[in-house]
Write a protein that holds these residues in place. Structure first.
Motif, PDB file in Angstrom:
ATOM      1  N   LYS A 304       0.600  -1.445  -0.016  1.00 18.62           N
ATOM      2  CA  LYS A 304      -0.033   0.121   0.244  1.00 18.62           C
ATOM      3  C   LYS A 304       0.737   1.463   0.030  1.00 18.62           C
ATOM      4  N   LEU A 305       1.780   1.286   0.834  1.00 21.23           N
ATOM      5  CA  LEU A 305       2.852   2.527   1.029  1.00 21.23           C
ATOM      6  C   LEU A 305       4.288   2.381   0.954  1.00 21.23           C
ATOM      7  N   GLY A 306       4.028   0.908   0.129  1.00 25.28           N
ATOM      8  CA  GLY A 306       5.770   1.192  -0.281  1.00 25.28           C
ATOM      9  C   GLY A 306       7.259   1.220   0.494  1.00 25.28           C
ATOM     10  N   LYS A 307       6.895   1.072   2.352  1.00 27.71           N
ATOM     11  CA  LYS A 307       7.719   0.870   2.569  1.00 27.71           C
ATOM     12  C   LYS A 307       6.561   0.725   4.524  1.00 27.71           C
ATOM     13  N   VAL A 308       7.748   1.123   5.128  1.00 28.97           N
ATOM     14  CA  VAL A 308       6.704   0.057   6.794  1.00 28.97           C
ATOM     15  C   VAL A 308       7.680   1.876   7.429  1.00 28.97           C
ATOM     16  N   SER A 309       6.747   2.173   7.819  1.00 30.98           N
ATOM     17  CA  SER A 309       6.645   3.369   8.942  1.00 30.98           C
ATOM     18  C   SER A 309       6.704   2.660  10.606  1.00 30.98           C
ATOM     19  N   ARG A 310       7.718   1.738  11.638  1.00 30.56           N
ATOM     20  CA  ARG A 310       7.615   1.400  12.489  1.00 30.56           C
ATOM     21  C   ARG A 310       7.761   2.551  13.826  1.00 30.56           C
ATOM     22  N   GLY A 311       7.355   2.163  14.067  1.00 35.66           N
ATOM     23  CA  GLY A 311       7.556   3.092  15.791  1.00 35.66           C
ATOM     24  C   GLY A 311       8.214   2.439  16.918  1.00 35.66           C
ATOM     25  N   TRP A 312       8.663   3.527  17.708  1.00 36.92           N
ATOM     26  CA  TRP A 312      10.259   3.654  18.753  1.00 36.92           C
ATOM     27  C   TRP A 312       9.878   4.524  19.383  1.00 36.92           C
ATOM     28  N   LEU A 313      10.969   4.129  20.977  1.00 33.74           N
ATOM     29  CA  LEU A 313      10.777   4.703  21.810  1.00 33.74           C
ATOM     30  C   LEU A 313      12.156   5.636  22.231  1.00 33.74           C
ATOM     31  N   ASP A 314      12.441   7.189  21.919  1.00 34.72           N
ATOM     32  CA  ASP A 314      13.030   8.323  21.999  1.00 34.72           C
ATOM     33  C   ASP A 314      14.159   8.160  23.155  1.00 34.72           C
ATOM     34  N   LEU A 315      14.299   7.068  23.449  1.00 36.54           N
ATOM     35  CA  LEU A 315      15.293   6.658  24.201  1.00 36.54           C
ATOM     36  C   LEU A 315      16.217   5.430  23.985  1.00 36.54           C
ATOM     37  N   THR A 316      17.860   5.347  24.271  1.00 36.14           N
ATOM     38  CA  THR A 316      18.534   4.315  24.675  1.00 36.14           C
ATOM     39  C   THR A 316      18.442   3.318  25.833  1.00 36.14           C
ATOM     40  N   VAL A 317      18.267   1.579  25.465  1.00 37.03           N
ATOM     41  CA  VAL A 317      18.730   1.064  26.664  1.00 37.03           C
ATOM     42  C   VAL A 317      19.634   0.017  26.662  1.00 37.03           C
ATOM     43  N   VAL A 318      19.905  -0.532  28.073  1.00 36.96           N
ATOM     44  CA  VAL A 318      20.612  -1.410  28.083  1.00 36.96           C
ATOM     45  C   VAL A 318      20.269  -2.833  28.776  1.00 36.96           C
ATOM     46  N   GLN A 319      20.475  -3.704  27.809  1.00 39.77           N
ATOM     47  CA  GLN A 319      20.393  -5.196  28.581  1.00 39.77           C
ATOM     48  C   GLN A 319      20.843  -5.260  29.885  1.00 39.77           C
ATOM     49  N   LEU A 320      19.521  -5.717  30.153  1.00 41.76           N
ATOM     50  CA  LEU A 320      20.755  -6.398  32.458  1.00 41.76           C
ATOM     51  C   LEU A 320      21.058  -7.488  31.986  1.00 41.76           C
ATOM     52  N   THR A 321      22.124  -7.249  32.949  1.00 36.75           N
ATOM     53  CA  THR A 321      22.912  -8.708  33.074  1.00 36.75           C
ATOM     54  C   THR A 321      22.352  -8.930  34.800  1.00 36.75           C
ATOM     55  N   PRO A 322      23.717 -10.034  34.938  1.00 36.61           N
ATOM     56  CA  PRO A 322      23.066 -10.289  36.414  1.00 36.61           C
ATOM     57  C   PRO A 322      24.829  -9.236  37.331  1.00 36.61           C
ATOM     58  N   GLN A 323      25.683  -9.085  36.337  1.00 38.41           N
ATOM     59  CA  GLN A 323      26.501  -8.267  37.148  1.00 38.41           C
ATOM     60  C   GLN A 323      25.386  -6.669  36.947  1.00 38.41           C
ATOM     61  N   LEU A 324      24.880  -6.285  36.024  1.00 37.00           N
ATOM     62  CA  LEU A 324      25.136  -4.903  36.066  1.00 37.00           C
ATOM     63  C   LEU A 324      23.909  -4.441  37.386  1.00 37.00           C
TER      64      LEU A 324
END
Length: 430
Positions: A304-324
């Motif tokens: 329909k549009l020729g492309k895909v517009s996807r939503g995202w949060l305007d922030l950066t994130v970090v994966q949690l680990t046991p150490q963190l």
């Protein structure tokens, strides 16, 4: 005299009756005892057979019973047994299944040839170069699904069908992020296009059969068979894009297979073959496909549009680990840590907090003290892949409910989404 005779007859009848009752009860007692003994034996035998099935498989039990079994399939309604002497068979049940899948699907697979003007000779002339790939017929009116990297740089496209007819194709829509594209051909009225049956990738299990059909090295409609060898893989392709949630398979995939279908044993498309991991440039048993569920969500927008517009949060994130978690003394060990929020952005305006304490974490700089995202809407978030999948259905401009843990306190905020970029997806894969 008559009285004595009657008395003796009565006594005789009483003795016979008592004797009959004794015999009856003796028989009842015997059968009851035998039943208990047989029931106990059956239960013991059942337990032995269950143990044998668990340790050695159904085949061992059937072999002991003298039943010749050529193959066994497990379905929703139980076991399907293929009996008989294999010497009398032309093909095994597994071979027949593969043949049926090929006969059903091969007409839905196309051979894509591209022309790309990128080569330069010694006289600085631009020369055309050809490439090949595969595709899946989506509809009888000519829409075809393939990989973006197969067609994105092409100056011309042609599609070869199973009947050896070739048609020019037009690019309809391109999605570099998921490495997907839709092209279209127009055929004569007497040419019937057979759409592939799209299945689902949601309930795939490692070890189930996976079948690839494509055009490796230009050899039309080649079939290879393997298994699903891994799930939910984030994969960086040779073009630098990231395919999230990819299906890993050992079904042989080579250059030219890209864009072709990965199928289950029913001939349903479960993925689109996309890339290989190799040091030689050819298949070495580590191949990847884009889940068909991902493709199904973007196909309507591509057409329909020729492309895909996807939503995202305007922030950066970090994966949690046991150490963190231990170092930052977090009150939760599942979720993603908000590293930073865009100044003046939607996330900041909604009240989401980023970190303020800068620390060195491996080779990266991380800001501690921010919120930990634990849910998007009703979807729990335990890691980065969960965040990616939870936001996948949303478009930029939409609002989502974001639940965070802030120093042990649960908070929920409505956040408007921005348009997702390829760089934001790359940041999820370290």
């Amino acid at each position: 005299m008559l009285k004595n005779t009657r008395s003796r007859l009565a006594k005789l009848l009483l003795v016979v009756l008592i004797g009959t009752l004794c015999v009856f009860f003796a028989l009842v007692l015997y059968h009851w005892t035998a039943y208990i003994s047989e029931d106990k034996r059956q239960k013991e035998l059942s337990q032995v057979l269950k143990t044998m099935v668990k340790e050695q498989g159904v085949e061992k039990v059937l072999d002991l019973s003298g039943v010749p079994v050529a193959n066994i399939f497990e379905g929703e309604n139980g076991l399907i047994l293929f009996e008989g002497n294999q010497d009398q068979w032309l093909y095994s049940a597994d071979e027949k299944q593969n043949m049926q899948v090929y006969d059903t699907v091969n007409k839905s697979v196309v051979h894509i040839t591209t022309t790309v003007e990128t080569q330069v000779n010694a006289f600085m002339d631009v020369l055309p170069a050809q490439g090949t790939g595969s595709g899946i017929i989506l509809s009888a009116d000519g829409y075809i699904l393939t990989n973006a990297h197969v067609v994105e740089k092409a100056t011309s496209l042609s599609v070869g069908l199973y009947n050896n007819r070739t048609y020019p194709a037009q690019l309809v829509g391109l999605d570099n992020e998921d490495d997907l594209a839709v092209i279209k051909i127009a055929v004569e009225k007497d040419v019937v296009l057979t759409p592939a049956t799209l299945g689902t990738s949601e309930d795939l299990r490692i070890g189930q059969k996976a079948i690839a059909i494509g055009n490796p090295f230009g050899y039309d409609r080649t079939m290879t068979v393997g298994v699903v060898s891994g799930l939910n893989r984030p994969v960086r392709t040779s073009e630098g894009s990231i395919v999230m949630n990819a299906i890993q398979t050992d079904a042989s995939i080579n250059p030219g297979n890209s864009g072709g279908p990965l199928l289950n044993a029913h001939g349903e498309v479960i993925g689109i073959n996309s890339s290989i991991y190799s040091v030689s440039g050819t298949s070495q048993g580590l191949n990847f496909a884009i889940p068909i569920d991902t493709a199904i969500t973007v196909i309507p927008d591509l057409i329909k549009l020729g492309k895909v517009s996807r939503g995202w949060l305007d922030l950066t994130v970090v994966q949690l680990t046991p150490q963190l978690v231990a170092y930052a003394k977090l009150s939760v060990d599942k979720g993603v840590l908000v590293n930073q929020v865009a100044t003046g952005g939607f996330a900041e305006k909604s009240g989401i907090k980023g970190g303020t304490q800068m620390v060195q974490y491996g080779s990266s700089i991380v800001y501690l003290g921010g919120d930990v995202i634990t849910a998007i809407g009703d979807v729990p978030i335990e890691d980065l892949n969960d965040l990616y999948m939870a936001l996948l259905p949303y478009r930029s401009g939409q609002k989502v409910s974001v639940t965070v843990n802030r120093k042990g306190e649960r908070k929920t905020m409505e956040v408007q989404l921005i348009e997702r970029t390829a760089q934001q997806v790359r940041a999820l894969v370290r």
